[in-house]
Scaffold this motif. Structure first.
Motif, short mmCIF file in Angstrom:
data_model
loop_
_atom_site.label_atom_id
_atom_site.label_comp_id
_atom_site.label_asym_id
_atom_site.label_seq_id
_atom_site.Cartn_x
_atom_site.Cartn_y
_atom_site.Cartn_z
N ARG A 142 -0.10 2.12 -5.66
CA ARG A 142 0.13 1.46 -6.86
C ARG A 142 1.27 0.52 -6.90
O ARG A 142 0.86 -0.31 -7.58
CB ARG A 142 0.57 2.84 -7.80
CG ARG A 142 -0.72 3.65 -8.22
CD ARG A 142 -0.50 4.87 -9.24
NE ARG A 142 0.15 4.22 -10.33
CZ ARG A 142 -0.58 3.69 -11.27
NH1 ARG A 142 -1.86 3.90 -11.07
NH2 ARG A 142 -0.01 3.34 -12.24
N ILE A 143 2.15 0.42 -6.27
CA ILE A 143 3.21 -0.35 -6.20
C ILE A 143 2.84 -1.75 -5.51
O ILE A 143 2.77 -2.85 -6.03
CB ILE A 143 4.54 0.20 -5.39
CG1 ILE A 143 5.11 1.45 -6.03
CG2 ILE A 143 5.74 -0.95 -5.12
CD1 ILE A 143 6.01 2.19 -5.13
N ALA A 144 2.02 -1.39 -4.37
CA ALA A 144 1.34 -2.71 -3.81
C ALA A 144 0.37 -3.52 -4.71
O ALA A 144 0.43 -4.65 -4.62
CB ALA A 144 0.73 -2.41 -2.52
N ALA A 145 -0.23 -2.66 -5.50
CA ALA A 145 -1.15 -3.15 -6.59
C ALA A 145 -0.38 -3.92 -7.74
O ALA A 145 -1.27 -4.39 -8.50
CB ALA A 145 -2.24 -2.28 -6.92
N GLY A 146 0.82 -3.46 -7.81
CA GLY A 146 1.43 -4.19 -8.89
C GLY A 146 1.41 -3.46 -10.20
O GLY A 146 1.72 -3.83 -11.29
N LEU A 147 0.80 -2.21 -10.15
CA LEU A 147 0.83 -1.19 -11.28
C LEU A 147 1.97 -0.45 -11.57
O LEU A 147 1.97 0.34 -12.40
CB LEU A 147 -0.35 -0.26 -10.73
CG LEU A 147 -1.83 -0.92 -10.74
CD1 LEU A 147 -2.85 0.21 -10.24
CD2 LEU A 147 -2.00 -1.98 -12.07
N GLU A 148 3.02 -0.47 -10.48
CA GLU A 148 4.01 0.46 -10.61
C GLU A 148 5.28 -0.21 -9.83
O GLU A 148 5.00 -0.91 -8.99
CB GLU A 148 3.70 1.87 -9.81
CG GLU A 148 4.72 2.99 -10.38
CD GLU A 148 4.25 4.24 -9.91
OE1 GLU A 148 3.05 4.40 -9.98
OE2 GLU A 148 4.99 5.26 -9.50
N GLU A 149 6.47 0.17 -10.39
CA GLU A 149 7.80 -0.14 -9.76
C GLU A 149 8.16 0.65 -8.62
O GLU A 149 8.00 1.92 -9.20
CB GLU A 149 8.79 -0.63 -10.57
CG GLU A 149 8.55 -1.82 -11.68
CD GLU A 149 8.77 -3.25 -11.02
OE1 GLU A 149 9.78 -3.51 -10.47
OE2 GLU A 149 7.74 -3.99 -10.93
N GLY A 150 8.76 0.40 -7.71
CA GLY A 150 9.30 1.35 -6.63
C GLY A 150 9.43 0.97 -5.41
O GLY A 150 9.21 -0.14 -5.06
N GLU A 151 9.90 2.03 -4.58
CA GLU A 151 10.02 1.59 -3.25
C GLU A 151 9.11 2.48 -2.41
O GLU A 151 8.45 3.57 -2.93
CB GLU A 151 11.50 2.23 -2.81
CG GLU A 151 12.62 1.39 -3.18
CD GLU A 151 13.88 1.66 -2.61
OE1 GLU A 151 13.95 2.42 -1.62
OE2 GLU A 151 14.94 1.20 -2.85
N TYR A 162 -5.45 -9.34 3.95
CA TYR A 162 -4.40 -8.43 4.37
C TYR A 162 -4.40 -7.22 3.40
O TYR A 162 -4.43 -7.32 2.00
CB TYR A 162 -3.24 -8.95 4.66
CG TYR A 162 -2.18 -8.16 5.30
CD1 TYR A 162 -2.30 -7.83 6.74
CD2 TYR A 162 -1.18 -7.27 4.71
CE1 TYR A 162 -1.43 -6.98 7.26
CE2 TYR A 162 -0.26 -6.68 5.44
CZ TYR A 162 -0.32 -6.64 6.49
OH TYR A 162 0.37 -5.81 7.39
N LEU A 163 -4.23 -5.99 4.05
CA LEU A 163 -4.21 -4.64 3.20
C LEU A 163 -3.25 -3.60 3.86
O LEU A 163 -3.76 -3.19 5.16
CB LEU A 163 -5.66 -4.22 2.94
CG LEU A 163 -5.38 -2.88 2.05
CD1 LEU A 163 -4.99 -2.89 0.99
CD2 LEU A 163 -7.15 -2.16 2.33
N ASN A 164 -2.09 -3.57 3.41
CA ASN A 164 -1.18 -2.50 4.16
C ASN A 164 0.12 -2.41 3.14
O ASN A 164 0.58 -3.32 3.13
CB ASN A 164 -0.80 -2.93 5.53
CG ASN A 164 0.08 -1.97 6.28
OD1 ASN A 164 0.95 -1.70 5.88
ND2 ASN A 164 -0.41 -1.22 7.28
N THR A 165 0.09 -1.08 2.70
CA THR A 165 1.16 -1.05 1.59
C THR A 165 2.80 -1.28 2.13
O THR A 165 3.49 -1.79 1.44
CB THR A 165 1.16 0.10 0.59
OG1 THR A 165 1.37 1.46 1.51
CG2 THR A 165 -0.44 0.43 0.26
#
Lengths: 654, 654
Positions: free
Chosen positions: A49-58, A108-111
């Motif tokens: 979700r973070i990688a997709a830009g749907l959520e902030e976080g680490e 490329y795909l890897n969170t």
């Protein structure tokens, strides 16, 4: 290979497959979403979700956390193929949408590298599992496409594979490297088969062929590295030969003849090598596969099908070093061994591969999962003293009780994807030869497209409790075709064949009874490999098992547990030469055959607690006891306690 | 206690003591000066030279490197007491001059904190071994003073002890702490005895009494620490209860009843506790000593007198957890156990203490040293498979071959100081009770000042090869006094007493034959404890030894080595109930009794290398073999190979 359709319907396995579908997959979904109380969070979905830009976080979790989502999705694919479920499919579609959103412009795909370490792509193949995660997601895409016909994830992963092909290779300007954890190789073979694209096969071949070539890629990578180790946070040293052997990059794969290093990496690689040997006809690769198979399974495998003798590096050690108590025998490694066996069976149908496959499946693999599907062993010991596991640091890795979802949670989703695709492991068919091999005796409806025409039959099996299997032909071409039935090693070559009620002789080929005839619908084959409880000895070079025996019955290895036999399990010995009594116990964890046998218990009555050592003649005669053994796969499901597979032997009259 | 003078003259021990004097002490001197080729440098003397301002450079070696010089000097002291040597004494005097130069104005003495970390004194007692090094140097000073009458080092160490007394204590302004590695406590008792100063006894008592009291000093120290860990270079975390148990500071010493943590620390502390219990008459301390003795020696001790079941923390684990192959059994720990036993014997002459002392001495301790005195085992295993030691990381700590001087070289100088003071372990005497106990059967001339007057006698001993000891009185007072002769556990209570040629009955007290009479010069006592080879069984709770036996003969534990019995030692079993044949083999490493016995070897003829497991009935009958056992202390002196102390048993007729 002939296209096969196989649907399991089996008294023993249905409940496992159901457990995966109804409990494991939903439970793992909760775990991936960090909703299991008291378990370490996974962070896996959150990372996407973070990688997709749907959520902030680490970023959270291991560097290879993406692979947990992939393995779950792969299991879902297999499950949907066998048991459609609109809700589950919708959840999976949503995850796939999320994955697609997390994919970068270039494919490329890897969170981890998207969220935590942007700009560091492909700079630490030695440690960072990028191609490993890619491989698992490719496997998921292929499985999901096969189950649902939906191409979205397959397209995502083809784009990623295409990008990987642009990055890696021998051509000038490309990175001449390969992954630190093998997995992409076997995945690319699947992608090739699913799409028909030769370039994915070529890319798999490139990764396998490059591995271990000189100058060593990892040595160069670490030498030139400017970053720090993901694990130690220190400058990465140039790996030693031993460190390169850990990831099987110490020499070219065709020159390897001994299983070394991290056992999961090893068997994933061997599986890919076997795939490639089959698809390319590469004789040197086939020879290497046979050598590595022989070394792994004849010299470095536990009787339960476990591999990996040490927790240091979760690794192989050396021939015949198979300690039962400081063992590793990781669940994932046995699953990888099953992948390897399956590929070897596809290459050449020899019963030895299936014997090992069955051994690992019925013992190490299903033993790793609790009967509720929610607790797992990572390490599958053959001898447990719970107090030592708690207090002796050299045994901390050996747990006496299955744990919830782990921080490094490779094993549970691997179990799920194996069990939900178990239908793929029962048969192989050669369309051109009009031949169908039955490797596993698991009740199933199967159909095959042979050159002679379509074949369908129903296998019914009483395994693992009884050695009786029937195969009823439901559809047959007019031409002859061959049924090959495995003569399992545990039958010691004694297996009766009955066709339409008549006891029939048969020809044996590579450990299979082969019956070639014109079959007609309604023909019934009854196959009865002798299934009796027996005592097994280990090769004398396996020092850990000297003077001991294991109880086996059909594909099942048995063990003694404290709950049945009292504590101080090592004080017990088994009388060789007396009868092993098998009893179906309906009350035992859903029903199982238990085995009782006469034994001896060292007499402790006259021992004082202040006497650690004393003259042996002070020992009283051992007590006669009845030992009760239960299938290994059920151990640790009642109450924690001591357990052993290998039991000291005593001779009758002593 | 009566003042005793004891000089060893013994067929077995003379060569050891000579080896220490002629080889070990000179060799270790070379090692301390970094002059051993191919061995890790010690830096120990160089550190003192730098601290003394005689040389420029950086501190080298472990934080406790000073203690190696101290232990060497202590050994030199004992050696000079028994065997004057002007050259050696001059070398020692020069080292003492150097040490005095390295002492700081206020009395402080520690090269690590003088050279490497000035200003950090007493800030990391948890890790830094300052008081430990002080203790070893105090022991050296006392030994050297006793041997030579020279006070220089004694004065240096009194100044240091006085300074320590100003720093540590319960009074306001003092540091209410204690050392992370116990040693100062027993050293201060020795300093008290050498100087008559009560304050050193009080300081020892303070350190023992404070240990483990609440609030926990180490927890506070680490909480307030601003520096980094010496080992991890990270901020020191507040130690957990388990970490406090590692250094026996988890609870007050009087409340401890189980041996836990680092085994050397533990037994050094127990020895000091016993010292203090004796000197102060503290009943609660005595009770704790008895409890800890019982736990250590009855539940956590190997048959060789080794202690410490795991290399993780070189530590105890828990009752009856005594794995033979992943063992630690550090040489220093057995030496510490001997110190503890000696103190307990001084407190109360019970043969159990001497039995354990003898067991540790004749097996674990002398087995640690090669016959050339230049190679040592740190870890003393009871089962070795050299290939596993090389390749299986869980066994790397178990060496199959003795090593040269180690980086952490605690063991070799500890062996040297024990063997060169062995004369102090043979007897205890109670002047007031006019009683002399003979604990060890080691040939020696001894004299004692009893209340009744001076006693002198000569002990001659054929141990460990024969159970025959004679004591000839050479000087006796007119009044009666009591000779007490240990009835060793290995004699099973069978020991014949002959006085001046007449077989004599005797009274038994606490495991000793006590003979009270008026003795005259020329009286000869012959003491013949039955010394025969026997098979020993282990307590059934010791799971590692289930179904096995060890061979013992007198004080010696035996073992099977590959060089005598072929490889695959675990495939051998011993026939119980058959005769153990003892033969003195003059050719074996200076001469030793070897034991042969009938055994069985698992038959491997019919095994194929590609068959790891098979039905037990395929096994052929075992082969009849003659097993050859050698004393454990000699193992690994011929060629590297497999070894075991515990041997599988088989009954006659099987």
């Amino acid at each position: 290979m002939g296209a096969a359709q196989v649907r399991i319907s089996d008294g023993f396995w249905d409940s496992y497959i159901e457990l995966v579908r109804e409990t494991v997959i939903p439970y793992q979904w909760e775990a991936l979403n960090d909703r299991i109380a008291d378990a370490e969070p996974s962070y896996a979905i959150r990372n996407f979700r973070i990688a997709a830009g749907l959520e902030e976080g680490e970023y959270g979790g291991m560097v290879f956390q993406d692979s947990d989502v992939a393995k779950w999705l792969e299991a879902v694919g297999y499950s949907l193929a066998n048991h459609p479920d609109a809700d589950l499919e919708q959840t999976a579609d949503e995850v796939i949408d999320l994955i697609a959103l997390a994919q970068q412009e270039d494919g490329y795909l890897n969170t981890y590298f998207t969220v935590k370490a942007p700009g560091e792509r492909w700079t630490n193949l030695y440690e960072a599992h990028e191609l490993y995660c890619a491989g698992h997601m490719i496997e998921a895409a292929v499985a999901y496409y096969a189950a649902t016909g939906k191409r979205k994830l397959l397209d995502v992963m083809c784009r990623f594979a295409d990008y990987i092909e642009r990055v890696f290779g021998r051509e000038p300007g490309k990175l001449r490297g390969y992954d630190g954890h093998q997995e992409i190789e076997l995945a690319l073979v699947k992608l090739h088969k699913a799409t028909g694209e030769e370039r994915y096969l070529e890319l798999a071949k490139y990764f396998v062929d490059e591995r271990g070539a000189e100058p060593n890629f990892f040595a160069e990578e670490c030498r030139q590295s400017v970053g720090l180790s993901i694990w130690t946070k220190q400058k990465l040293p140039v790996p030693s030969a031993g460190q390169l052997a850990y990831l099987q990059a110490h020499r070219p794969v065709r020159e390897q003849d001994t299983a070394v290093g991290h056992s999961v990496r090893a068997v994933y690689m061997y599986a890919a090598m076997a795939d490639l040997a089959g698809l390319t006809g590469d004789a040197s690769l086939l020879a290497a596969c046979r050598r590595l198979w022989a070394n792994t399974t004849k010299k470095q495998m536990y009787i339960t099908g476990g591999i990996g003798s040490t927790h240091h590096g979760e690794a192989f050690t050396f021939d015949y070093d198979l300690p039962n108590d400081t063992i590793y025998a990781e669940t994932c490694a046995s699953i990888g061994l099953i992948f390897f066996a399956q590929r070897m069976l596809q290459l050449e149908a020899k019963s030895d591969y299936a014997d090992v496959l069955e051994r690992a499946l019925y013992n190490n693999v299903i033993g790793s999962m609790s009967q509720d599907g929610k607790h797992y062993f990572y390490v599958n010991p053959l001898e447990v003293w719970p107090k030592a596991s708690q207090i002796n640091p050299g045994r901390h890795h050996v747990k006496a009780v299955r744990q919830k979802w782990f921080g490094c949670s490779c094993c549970p989703p691997n179990v799920a994807r194996l069990l939900s695709s178990l239908n793929d492991y029962i048969y192989t068919a050669s369309a051109a030869d009009n031949m169908i091999h039955t490797h596993l005796f698991i009740g199933s409806e199967a159909s095959f497209a042979l050159a002679a025409g379509k074949v369908a039959f129903i296998q019914q099996s009483n395994l693992p409790w009884e050695g009786r299997v029937s195969i009823e032909i439901t559809e047959a071409p007019n031409e002859a075709f061959t049924l090959a039935l495995r003569i399992p090693s545990w039958s010691r070559g004694k297996a009766a064949l009955t066709i339409n009620g008549s006891r029939t002789e048969y020809k044996v080929e590579n450990g299979y009874a082969v019956i070639c005839r014109v079959w007609t619908a309604g023909d019934v084959v009854v196959w009865e490999p002798e299934l009796t409880a027996q005592l097994t000895a280990a090769h004398p070079e396996i020092r850990a098992n000297a003077g001991k025996a294991a109880i086996e019955r059909g594909p099942l290895v048995y063990c003694l547990e404290e709950v049945d036999n009292g504590n101080r399990i090592p004080s017990l010995s088994i009388l060789t030469g007396t009868e092993l009594q098998s009893t179906y116990d309906t009350g035992l964890l859903g029903g199982a055959v238990t085995i009782t046998v006469e034994g001896r218990a060292d007499n402790r009555n006259s021992w004082q607690s202040d006497t650690p050592y004393r003259p042996i003649e002070n020992n009283e005669q051992p007590t006669s006891v009845t030992l009760r053994a239960v299938p290994y796969y059920l151990w640790g499901n009642r109450q924690p306690g001591e357990m052993t597979v290998w039991i000291r032997t005593a001779a009758v009259g002593v």
